[in-house]
Design a protein around this motif. Sequence first.
Motif, PDB file in Angstrom:
ATOM      1  N   PRO A   1      55.811 -29.057 -23.894  1.00  0.00           N
ATOM      2  CA  PRO A   1      54.360 -29.240 -23.807  1.00  0.00           C
ATOM      3  C   PRO A   1      53.881 -30.313 -24.785  1.00  0.00           C
ATOM      4  N   LYS A   2      52.719 -30.847 -24.502  1.00  0.00           N
ATOM      5  CA  LYS A   2      52.140 -31.893 -25.352  1.00  0.00           C
ATOM      6  C   LYS A   2      51.976 -31.372 -26.785  1.00  0.00           C
ATOM      7  N   GLY A   3      52.442 -32.181 -27.746  1.00  0.00           N
ATOM      8  CA  GLY A   3      52.261 -31.837 -29.152  1.00  0.00           C
ATOM      9  C   GLY A   3      53.257 -30.842 -29.703  1.00  0.00           C
ATOM     10  N   LYS A   4      54.249 -30.471 -28.902  1.00  0.00           N
ATOM     11  CA  LYS A   4      55.236 -29.480 -29.356  1.00  0.00           C
ATOM     12  C   LYS A   4      56.598 -30.130 -29.606  1.00  0.00           C
ATOM     13  N   VAL A   5      57.378 -29.504 -30.491  1.00  0.00           N
ATOM     14  CA  VAL A   5      58.733 -29.969 -30.789  1.00  0.00           C
ATOM     15  C   VAL A   5      59.719 -28.948 -30.232  1.00  0.00           C
ATOM     16  N   ILE A   6      60.575 -29.408 -29.329  1.00  0.00           N
ATOM     17  CA  ILE A   6      61.591 -28.556 -28.723  1.00  0.00           C
ATOM     18  C   ILE A   6      62.953 -29.058 -29.200  1.00  0.00           C
ATOM     19  N   SER A   7      63.757 -28.169 -29.791  1.00  0.00           N
ATOM     20  CA  SER A   7      65.095 -28.567 -30.244  1.00  0.00           C
ATOM     21  C   SER A   7      66.156 -27.929 -29.361  1.00  0.00           C
ATOM     22  N   LEU A   8      67.178 -28.715 -29.053  1.00  0.00           N
ATOM     23  CA  LEU A   8      68.332 -28.231 -28.297  1.00  0.00           C
ATOM     24  C   LEU A   8      69.508 -28.145 -29.255  1.00  0.00           C
ATOM     25  N   ILE A   9      70.086 -26.941 -29.358  1.00  0.00           N
ATOM     26  CA  ILE A   9      71.245 -26.753 -30.232  1.00  0.00           C
ATOM     27  C   ILE A   9      72.400 -26.181 -29.413  1.00  0.00           C
ATOM     28  N   GLY A  10      73.582 -26.239 -29.979  1.00  0.00           N
ATOM     29  CA  GLY A  10      74.764 -25.736 -29.285  1.00  0.00           C
ATOM     30  C   GLY A  10      75.974 -26.551 -29.684  1.00  0.00           C
ATOM     31  N   SER A  11      77.171 -26.020 -29.386  1.00  0.00           N
ATOM     32  CA  SER A  11      78.374 -26.754 -29.787  1.00  0.00           C
ATOM     33  C   SER A  11      78.534 -28.034 -28.993  1.00  0.00           C
ATOM     34  N   SER A  12      79.461 -28.877 -29.452  1.00  0.00           N
ATOM     35  CA  SER A  12      79.782 -30.100 -28.725  1.00  0.00           C
ATOM     36  C   SER A  12      80.230 -29.729 -27.320  1.00  0.00           C
ATOM     37  N   GLY A  13      79.757 -30.489 -26.341  1.00  0.00           N
ATOM     38  CA  GLY A  13      80.148 -30.208 -24.966  1.00  0.00           C
ATOM     39  C   GLY A  13      79.282 -29.173 -24.274  1.00  0.00           C
ATOM     40  N   SER A  14      78.223 -28.694 -24.969  1.00  0.00           N
ATOM     41  CA  SER A  14      77.359 -27.676 -24.343  1.00  0.00           C
ATOM     42  C   SER A  14      76.343 -28.290 -23.389  1.00  0.00           C
ATOM     43  N   GLY A  15      76.207 -29.634 -23.427  1.00  0.00           N
ATOM     44  CA  GLY A  15      75.312 -30.305 -22.484  1.00  0.00           C
ATOM     45  C   GLY A  15      74.008 -30.797 -23.065  1.00  0.00           C
ATOM     46  N   LYS A  16      73.850 -30.687 -24.378  1.00  0.00           N
ATOM     47  CA  LYS A  16      72.561 -31.032 -25.006  1.00  0.00           C
ATOM     48  C   LYS A  16      72.159 -32.491 -24.747  1.00  0.00           C
ATOM     49  N   SER A  17      73.055 -33.416 -25.115  1.00  0.00           N
ATOM     50  CA  SER A  17      72.729 -34.842 -24.979  1.00  0.00           C
ATOM     51  C   SER A  17      72.586 -35.240 -23.517  1.00  0.00           C
ATOM     52  N   THR A  18      73.372 -34.601 -22.649  1.00  0.00           N
ATOM     53  CA  THR A  18      73.285 -34.914 -21.217  1.00  0.00           C
ATOM     54  C   THR A  18      71.904 -34.558 -20.676  1.00  0.00           C
ATOM     55  N   ILE A  19      71.356 -33.424 -21.109  1.00  0.00           N
ATOM     56  CA  ILE A  19      70.010 -33.026 -20.671  1.00  0.00           C
ATOM     57  C   ILE A  19      68.996 -34.082 -21.096  1.00  0.00           C
ATOM     58  N   LEU A  20      69.126 -34.553 -22.329  1.00  0.00           N
ATOM     59  CA  LEU A  20      68.207 -35.568 -22.840  1.00  0.00           C
ATOM     60  C   LEU A  20      68.300 -36.839 -21.997  1.00  0.00           C
ATOM     61  N   ARG A  21      69.511 -37.251 -21.665  1.00  0.00           N
ATOM     62  CA  ARG A  21      69.708 -38.473 -20.891  1.00  0.00           C
ATOM     63  C   ARG A  21      69.212 -38.299 -19.454  1.00  0.00           C
ATOM     64  N   CYS A  22      69.323 -37.103 -18.923  1.00  0.00           N
ATOM     65  CA  CYS A  22      68.782 -36.841 -17.578  1.00  0.00           C
ATOM     66  C   CYS A  22      67.251 -36.877 -17.606  1.00  0.00           C
ATOM     67  N   ALA A  23      66.667 -36.325 -18.677  1.00  0.00           N
ATOM     68  CA  ALA A  23      65.197 -36.309 -18.800  1.00  0.00           C
ATOM     69  C   ALA A  23      64.651 -37.729 -18.836  1.00  0.00           C
ATOM     70  N   ASN A  24      65.407 -38.621 -19.464  1.00  0.00           N
ATOM     71  CA  ASN A  24      64.985 -40.015 -19.603  1.00  0.00           C
ATOM     72  C   ASN A  24      65.478 -40.888 -18.455  1.00  0.00           C
TER      73      ASN A  24
END
Length: 257
Positions: free
Chosen positions: A30-53
């Motif tokens: 949501p607008k004005g909010k900070v959402i953090s993605l955590i998890g071990s390597s290979g859990s998909g965190k960075s991939t989600i970010l790249r898909c969002a962009n």
Amino acid sequence: MSTAPVIEIKNLHKAYGALEVIKGVDIVAPKGKVISLIGSSGSGKSTILRCANLLEDSQQGDILFEGEPVTWKGTGHARRPADRAQVTRIRTNLSMVFQQFNLWAHMSILQNVMEAPVTVLGQDKAEVETRARMFLDKVGIGDKCDVYPAQLSGGQQQRAAIARALCMEPRALLFDEPTSALDPELEQEVVRVIKDLAAEGRTMLIVTHDMKLAHDVSDHVVFLHQGRIEEEGPPETLFGTPKSDRLRGFLSATSHT
């Protein structure tokens, strides 16, 4: 003004060949909010970010930017965004800060920060320069405008990359492990800047291995395990009273960092 979330991801699936790395994930920023993605390597965190962009194509699911769904053509591995102008518009409003800074070596820090607003958005050079200098001051390296990336420490380079992202005046900032390439003392310089941005009420989606950062700046934390959301909630709950064994194990393994 739109009340829709800046970024909304629904039932996202992403595979590389037969390997499914994201298995039906829902994330709302949501607008004005900070959402953090955590998890071990290979859990998909960075991939989600790249898909969002839209740096990566996903095979299934919806991605909405301020309520506007990305339009697709094709299905499965052939699925691609249908409207290039839409992709450009979304990308220019979602500024990404990468782990490895990605600064142009042949340009001064000021030129690096000015480059995209001038060349991509066609904005007035003098206005962009004023804004660029302001953001470089904001991240604490206003005195480094005329030096080149190689002359800066890693922490200074990452702060320059954040200033570059801010200069696009995006609707949201996406951070992909912004501190993981840095030594601990340089990491703190960047963490301070991110905390300041959070305090200003900027919309941010942060992939991080730094649990203290996730705890301190987030409104909502998502713990990913093997491409699925294992647990999510406010940082106090997630870090204070984790429900799942996997999250408890992950937090105990990372508590020394």
